[in-house]
Write a protein that holds these residues in place. Structure first.
Motif, PDB file in Angstrom:
ATOM      1  N   ARG A 149      56.243  74.927 -20.300  1.00  0.00           N
ATOM      2  CA  ARG A 149      56.773  73.661 -21.335  1.00  0.00           C
ATOM      3  C   ARG A 149      57.719  74.278 -22.144  1.00  0.00           C
ATOM      4  N   PHE A 150      57.321  75.677 -22.761  1.00  0.00           N
ATOM      5  CA  PHE A 150      58.338  76.424 -23.584  1.00  0.00           C
ATOM      6  C   PHE A 150      59.109  77.540 -23.095  1.00  0.00           C
ATOM      7  N   THR A 151      60.402  77.509 -23.488  1.00  0.00           N
ATOM      8  CA  THR A 151      61.070  78.616 -23.023  1.00  0.00           C
ATOM      9  C   THR A 151      61.698  79.279 -24.412  1.00  0.00           C
ATOM     10  N   ILE A 152      61.314  80.498 -24.284  1.00  0.00           N
ATOM     11  CA  ILE A 152      61.937  81.477 -25.418  1.00  0.00           C
ATOM     12  C   ILE A 152      63.237  82.187 -25.009  1.00  0.00           C
ATOM     13  N   SER A 153      64.195  82.379 -25.866  1.00  0.00           N
ATOM     14  CA  SER A 153      65.377  82.885 -25.270  1.00  0.00           C
ATOM     15  C   SER A 153      66.003  83.465 -26.855  1.00  0.00           C
TER      16      SER A 153
END
Length: 121
Positions: free
Chosen positions: A66-70
């Motif tokens: 559900r979450f994406t870090i970049s």
């Protein structure tokens, strides 16, 4: 002096999306990792997601998928794209960075001031 400045919190309905940003500024040698922790009322602070200098990432099981870090090309700004938000994602979200101020020194953890994310119908 190192500063972490967060933005992007707010209120959203379940199933909605938010994007958090955190920019590191100041004088330092290298950022080893950046990420997000969160703390809900009455609960301990917990890891949400981290991204390391080699671009590897890890996520809490509760946010996987559900979450994406970049991060940006310079590696000084980290983003957290939060989709399919749930009521239980409600918390204060804190940016964190593990930074070497000078070459050859030990890293130190820095924290942002926190940004509120509220998921409610």
């Amino acid at each position: 002096q190192v500063q972490l400045v967060e933005s992007g919190g707010g209120s959203v309905q379940p199933g909605g999306s938010l994007r958090l940003s955190c920019a590191a500024s100041g004088s330092f040698f290298r950022i080893n990792a950046m990420g997000w922790y969160r703390q809900a009322p009455g609960k301990e602070r917990e890891l949400v997601a981290r991204i390391f200098s080699g671009d590897s990432t890890n996520y809490a099981d509760s946010v996987k998928g559900r979450f994406t870090i970049s991060r940006d090309a310079a590696g000084n700004t980290v983003y957290l794209q939060m989709n399919s938000l749930k009521v239980e994602d409600t918390a204060v979200y804190y940016c964190y960075a593990r930074i070497l101020r000078y070459s050859g020194t030990a890293p130190y953890d820095y924290w942002g001031q926190g940004t509120q994310v509220t998921v409610s119908s």
